[in-house]
Design an enzyme around this catalytic site. Structure first.
Site, PDB file in Angstrom:
ATOM      1  N   LYS A  75       2.615   2.135  -5.018  1.00  0.00           N
ATOM      2  CA  LYS A  75       3.347   1.596  -6.167  1.00  0.00           C
ATOM      3  C   LYS A  75       2.593   1.812  -7.469  1.00  0.00           C
ATOM      4  CE  LYS A  75       3.496  -2.504  -4.399  1.00  0.00           C
ATOM      5  NZ  LYS A  75       2.835  -2.121  -3.142  1.00  0.00           N
TER       6      LYS A  75
ATOM      7  N   ASP B 234       0.826  -1.219   0.000  1.00  0.00           N
ATOM      8  CA  ASP B 234       0.000   0.000   0.000  1.00  0.00           C
ATOM      9  C   ASP B 234       0.855   1.262   0.000  1.00  0.00           C
ATOM     10  OD1 ASP B 234      -2.411  -1.617   0.344  1.00  0.00           O
ATOM     11  OD2 ASP B 234      -1.797  -1.827   2.430  1.00  0.00           O
TER      12      ASP B 234
ATOM     13  N   GLY C 114      -3.823  -4.508  -4.785  1.00  0.00           N
ATOM     14  CA  GLY C 114      -4.545  -3.491  -5.539  1.00  0.00           C
ATOM     15  C   GLY C 114      -3.711  -2.252  -5.749  1.00  0.00           C
ATOM     16  N   HIS C 115      -3.807  -1.667  -6.935  1.00  0.00           N
ATOM     17  CA  HIS C 115      -3.128  -0.418  -7.247  1.00  0.00           C
ATOM     18  C   HIS C 115      -4.172   0.621  -7.638  1.00  0.00           C
ATOM     19  CE1 HIS C 115       0.898  -2.571  -8.398  1.00  0.00           C
ATOM     20  NE2 HIS C 115       0.714  -2.478  -7.100  1.00  0.00           N
TER      21      HIS C 115
ATOM     22  N   GLN D  77       2.079  -5.770  -3.343  1.00  0.00           N
ATOM     23  CA  GLN D  77       2.300  -5.871  -1.887  1.00  0.00           C
ATOM     24  C   GLN D  77       3.665  -5.291  -1.496  1.00  0.00           C
ATOM     25  OE1 GLN D  77       1.350  -9.825  -2.735  1.00  0.00           O
ATOM     26  NE2 GLN D  77      -0.533  -9.840  -1.572  1.00  0.00           N
TER      27      GLN D  77
END
Length: 467
Positions: free
Chosen positions: A37, A34, A61-62, A244
């Protein structure tokens, strides 16, 4: 080799000199994930011909914001927002076809082309029984739960290691898929029934569902390792996008509160199917403070007002789960560990603007364990749980930084804060993010094409890049 290292042995810092523009770069999270990235990968993708996602699944998730439009990506590399960029989901990922198709359809609805999206034929597939077992297993853990997302990632990787997994290439062969799933589902039904008291799955229903997914995804399926190798041979710029973060690594993270894959730089090579000699640079992404989702020790965690301020100003909610993230001060012990484990060449610091209103800011420079000061990250989970942070307090700048376009625009105290982080981690800062949008970014250097400029000179003297 494209580079050699000239080390200054007095302080451990080094400069790298390149005889050609950098081509192949790994981007990884330097904390618990988180870190932002998605935005950094999106920025670097403009210089990349190929972007590769190498591990993780829909538990990652991005979030990328472009021209006011928010894109939430879980499996598809962030480079998909550039129509000419090849985006490859590598063999080290685990793919939930339903979620992937939903993500593709959402991108199409936003007029984003997916013509250059490619999926590894050897990536493993998340099945309905993986999700059921994941949620039931986490519930059974009780007080020992690890904070899994319940998306079936761990059980998918477990089947991969047990050699009973279903791969994308199995989906492409209807007869083989039927043969494998009839046996596997009957086997998993025993576990669902006897161990978790859950209803059994109908093999025919699951087979029909996944054959439909196969038809949809077939045009995107490739031998990804070969495609990446051909890109290397063609001297294309390749960006390896991590999911991650370092401390969630299965082998080197805060076990057992980790993910089921290897989010560190070495894992990118394994998951993409390339050798480490093709990598030119590794960039770590770290927030200007620290966050963590789920269970496990967190030495710098803040439970009082400041923690709430960081969470609110930073919009600290998980892209995948929506869970509120735990917030704390920047932990330089973790930062140094990430530099060591990943071989970081430089760091992107994100969300510096979240600290804008604070009168003072603390940085963890070491840990105290049983009266002993430690400067290195402990591999023992019991030791880590007992670590107390040793803080250095710095003055806040209490000025808005969101519109700063270059380092010289930053308040002096904000620049001093960044220099202090760089000195503690002994690694240059290449990018500073000051908000979610692409244009809210200071690029000290382009890690793909730029020269090795940094906030620290080779002798450790803090300088402004380009001075």
């Amino acid at each position: 080799m494209t580079a050699y290292t000239n080390k200054n042995h007095n302080n451990g810092l080094c400069k790298l000199y390149f005889n050609k523009p950098l081509a192949n770069v790994i981007v990884i999270g330097a904390q618990w994930g988180d870190e932002g990235k998605g935005k950094i990968t999106d920025l670097l993708s403009r210089s990349a011909d190929v972007v590769v996602r190498s591990q993780g699944g829909v538990n990652a998730g991005h979030t990328v914001v472009v021209a006011g439009q928010t894109f939430k990506l879980h499996l598809i590399p962030s480079g998909i927002l550039y129509p000419e960029t090849e985006c490859i989901v590598g063999s080290g990922t685990v793919i939930d076809p339903q979620v992937l198709i939903e993500e593709i359809e959402q991108l199409k609805a936003l007029n984003v082309s997916v013509d250059n999206l490619f999926i590894s034929q050897t990536a493993h597939v998340t099945m309905p029984y993986h999700r059921s077992i994941d949620m039931a297993s986490e519930e059974r853990r009780g007080d020992y739960k690890i904070g899994t997302t319940g998306r079936g990632i761990g059980p998918t990787y477990a089947d991969k290691s047990e050699r009973t997994g279903i791969r994308v290439l199995d989906l492409m062969d209807s007869d083989l898929l039927k043969e494998k799933l009839e046996w596997t589902i009957n086997y998993k039904n025993v576990i669902l029934d006897k161990l978790y008291n859950l209803p059994p799955l109908d093999p025919a229903v699951v087979i029909t569902e996944y054959l439909a997914y196969a038809d949809y995804l077939r045009p995107h399926v490739v031998d990804s390792s070969l495609q990446i190798y051909q890109a290397v041979q063609a001297k294309k710029n390749i960006l390896f996008e991590g999911a991650q973060g370092t401390l969630l690594d299965l082998d080197h993270g805060t076990y057992p509160y980790v993910t089921s894959s290897n989010p560190i730089a070495g894992g990118s090579c394994v998951g993409a199917g390339v050798g480490p000699t093709i990598i030119d640079r590794v960039i770590g992404v770290a927030k200007a403070y620290t966050t963590r989702v789920g269970e496990g020790p967190f030495p710098t965690e803040l439970s009082e007002e400041v923690g709430e301020i960081l969470g609110d100003r930073g919009a600290e909610f998980g892209t995948t789960t929506g869970r509120r993230r735990r917030c704390g001060w920047f932990d330089a012990v973790i930062g140094r560990y990430a530099v060591r484990i990943n071989g970081l060449d430089c760091v992107a610091v994100t969300k510096l603007d979240v600290l804008d209103t604070l009168e003072e800011i603390k940085v963890c420079v070491a840990y105290e364990v049983d009266g002993e000061t430690r400067h290195h990250f402990p591999s023992n989970a019991v030791d880590f749980a007992s670590c107390k942070p040793v803080y250095k307090t710095l003055p806040g700048w209490q000025q808005d930084t969101t519109n700063c376009q270059k380092l010289e625009d930053l308040p002096a105290k904000a620049l001093s804060y960044l220099k202090f982080l760089a000195e503690l981690m002994e690694v240059p800062i290449a990018i500073v993010s000051l908000g979610p949008s692409r244009d809210q970014t200071i690029i000290v250097e382009d890690p793909i094409h730029g020269p090795k400029r940094a906030l620290l000179d080779a002798d450790g003297t803090p300088v402004v890049a380009g001075s």
